[in-house]
Scaffold this motif. Structure first.
Motif, PDB file in Angstrom:
ATOM      1  N   GLN A   1       1.247  -1.073  -0.202  1.00 27.46           N
ATOM      2  CA  GLN A   1      -0.293   0.089  -0.036  1.00 27.46           C
ATOM      3  C   GLN A   1       1.070   0.927   0.073  1.00 27.46           C
ATOM      4  O   GLN A   1       0.476   2.549   0.164  1.00 27.46           O
ATOM      5  CB  GLN A   1      -1.358   0.003   1.105  1.00 27.46           C
ATOM      6  CG  GLN A   1      -2.037  -1.195   1.169  1.00 27.46           C
ATOM      7  CD  GLN A   1      -2.659  -1.019   2.514  1.00 27.46           C
ATOM      8  OE1 GLN A   1      -2.654  -0.709   3.645  1.00 27.46           O
ATOM      9  NE2 GLN A   1      -4.239  -1.784   2.037  1.00 27.46           N
ATOM     10  N   TRP A   2       2.682   1.370  -0.138  1.00 25.14           N
ATOM     11  CA  TRP A   2       3.287   2.350  -0.002  1.00 25.14           C
ATOM     12  C   TRP A   2       3.247   2.743  -1.372  1.00 25.14           C
ATOM     13  O   TRP A   2       4.041   1.648  -2.414  1.00 25.14           O
ATOM     14  CB  TRP A   2       4.188   2.062   0.800  1.00 25.14           C
ATOM     15  CG  TRP A   2       5.780   2.843   0.760  1.00 25.14           C
ATOM     16  CD1 TRP A   2       5.068   3.708   0.886  1.00 25.14           C
ATOM     17  CD2 TRP A   2       6.661   2.710   0.684  1.00 25.14           C
ATOM     18  NE1 TRP A   2       6.331   5.411   0.747  1.00 25.14           N
ATOM     19  CE2 TRP A   2       7.133   4.541   1.184  1.00 25.14           C
ATOM     20  CE3 TRP A   2       7.309   1.799   0.532  1.00 25.14           C
ATOM     21  CZ2 TRP A   2       8.223   5.038   0.702  1.00 25.14           C
ATOM     22  CZ3 TRP A   2       8.821   2.702   0.512  1.00 25.14           C
ATOM     23  CH2 TRP A   2       9.209   3.864   0.675  1.00 25.14           C
ATOM     24  N   THR A   3       2.731   3.594  -2.267  1.00 30.49           N
ATOM     25  CA  THR A   3       2.351   3.718  -3.460  1.00 30.49           C
ATOM     26  C   THR A   3       2.651   4.849  -4.093  1.00 30.49           C
ATOM     27  O   THR A   3       3.030   5.483  -4.807  1.00 30.49           O
ATOM     28  CB  THR A   3       0.988   3.679  -4.002  1.00 30.49           C
ATOM     29  OG1 THR A   3       0.702   4.174  -3.777  1.00 30.49           O
ATOM     30  CG2 THR A   3       0.426   1.964  -4.105  1.00 30.49           C
ATOM     31  N   LYS A   4       3.047   5.779  -2.517  1.00 29.00           N
ATOM     32  CA  LYS A   4       3.380   7.277  -3.038  1.00 29.00           C
ATOM     33  C   LYS A   4       4.033   7.812  -1.314  1.00 29.00           C
ATOM     34  O   LYS A   4       3.776   6.905  -0.387  1.00 29.00           O
ATOM     35  CB  LYS A   4       2.043   8.494  -3.317  1.00 29.00           C
ATOM     36  CG  LYS A   4       0.866   8.436  -2.559  1.00 29.00           C
ATOM     37  CD  LYS A   4      -0.025   8.854  -3.212  1.00 29.00           C
ATOM     38  CE  LYS A   4      -1.181   9.168  -2.318  1.00 29.00           C
ATOM     39  NZ  LYS A   4      -2.547   9.597  -2.624  1.00 29.00           N
ATOM     40  N   SER A   5       4.994   9.102  -1.471  1.00 29.26           N
ATOM     41  CA  SER A   5       5.059   8.750  -0.338  1.00 29.26           C
ATOM     42  C   SER A   5       4.140   9.664   0.714  1.00 29.26           C
ATOM     43  O   SER A   5       2.505  10.155   0.359  1.00 29.26           O
ATOM     44  CB  SER A   5       5.791  10.740  -0.852  1.00 29.26           C
ATOM     45  OG  SER A   5       6.608  10.928  -1.000  1.00 29.26           O
TER      46      SER A   5
END
Length: 325
Positions: free
Chosen positions: A129-133
């Motif tokens: 779920q870490w797809t952007k800052s």
């Protein structure tokens, strides 16, 4: 003639060999419903017992008429009917010194994980779920420079205070039955009453033994006295905190979060609401659970039993008043 003892926990082979050199050892890897009757039969002839995690009740002691000493592989003694043992003049030994630093490490880990949302963020990454800052909704809160309130300034409480003061520049408050001059002179700690500690602390750390006077010491009223931005950290015994009141406080925003290594019922039931709350870090009672420390605890407990049954016990007795009988 060797004395008879009952061992009711799996221990390293070299420590079992030490026991067998001194005693006739009846071995139970653990005590459960299937072997509890056998365990009680073994107690009848036991002059010593050593183990952990199994309640030793007044009924158990009543049939253990030959019992002269008990050694627990733990610092806590709430599994034992200590009053009944003391009345019989039976010393109960524990392992208070060897797990201090490891348990303090765990408690401060809970402080950091709770404030910085470490477990929650790690699970987010592992779930892809870490797809952007990350944005503000994923931020945590500082630990450095905050105020830590420690309930219980014994060995572990002092070790936690050292980490807080020296490592993170935190102000240290403590609630205790007596002054701790070393904590005050070395760590600039300040003793205060419970209400003051609750009101002023950013992290309230419970490091107390479970006694009649400490059971449910932290309940609804106490939680409401904490800052809404504060975290409750419990690394001692679950029953010191009213779990239902804590769940309500966490759900309604009375406090910001909690880091827990202990619970009212262990293992924690799978349907516990604590497992559904994102502002809870829950660990499976791992305070002393390192290879080095658990070995040292067994070694200490074996030392304690050998000393007690040889009549030369000098320390680690949880009920030292028996020596006056």
């Amino acid at each position: 003639m060797k004395k008879n003892i009952v061992l009711y926990k799996t221990i390293p082979a070299d420590q079992l060999k030490r026991l067998q050199q001194h005693f006739n050892v009846t071995i139970f890897d653990s005590v459960n419903q299937s072997n509890h009757a056998d365990f009680r039969r073994a107690l009848v002839n036991a002059e010593g017992i050593i183990g952990a995690s199994t309640p030793i009740t007044a009924d158990d002691l009543a049939i253990a008429t030959k019992l002269k000493a008990a050694s627990t592989i733990s610092v806590g003694v709430d599994q034992f009917d200590v009053s009944a043992m003391t009345a019989r003049g039976i010393p109960l030994m524990h392992t208070p010194s060897v797990l201090t630093e490891t348990t303090a490490d765990t408690i401060f880990t809970l402080v950091l994980c709770s404030a910085r949302r470490i477990i929650e963020m790690a699970e987010m990454v592992k779930a892809g779920q870490w797809t952007k800052s990350i944005g503000e909704n994923h931020y945590g809160w500082n630990v450095s420079g905050k105020t830590i309130g420690i309930l219980g300034m014994g060995r572990i409480g002092y070790a936690v205070a050292k980490r807080a003061h020296a490592g993170f520049g935190m102000s240290v408050l403590y609630y205790n039955t007596y002054d701790h001059p070393e904590a005050e002179s070395q760590l600039n700690a300040r003793r205060c009453d419970l209400d003051t500690l609750l009101a002023q602390s950013d992290f309230v750390c419970v490091v107390l033994p479970l006694l009649p006077s400490t059971e449910k010491l932290i309940g609804k009223k106490e939680l409401q006295k904490m800052k809404p931005s504060a975290f409750l950290i419990n690394g001692s015994r679950g029953k010191i905190v009213d779990e239902a009141a804590l769940i309500d406080a966490l759900e309604t925003g009375v406090i910001r979060g909690a880091g827990l290594d202990v619970f009212e019922v262990e293992p924690l039931p799978i349907d516990s609401k604590l497992l559904t709350l994102p502002n809870v870090v829950a660990l499976p009672h791992i305070g002393s659970a390192t290879h080095e420390t658990r070995y040292a605890m067994v070694e200490c407990a074996v030392d304690n039993l050998i000393a007690a049954l040889n009549g030369c016990l000098t320390h680690n007795c949880a009920n030292p008043e028996v020596s006056k009988k």
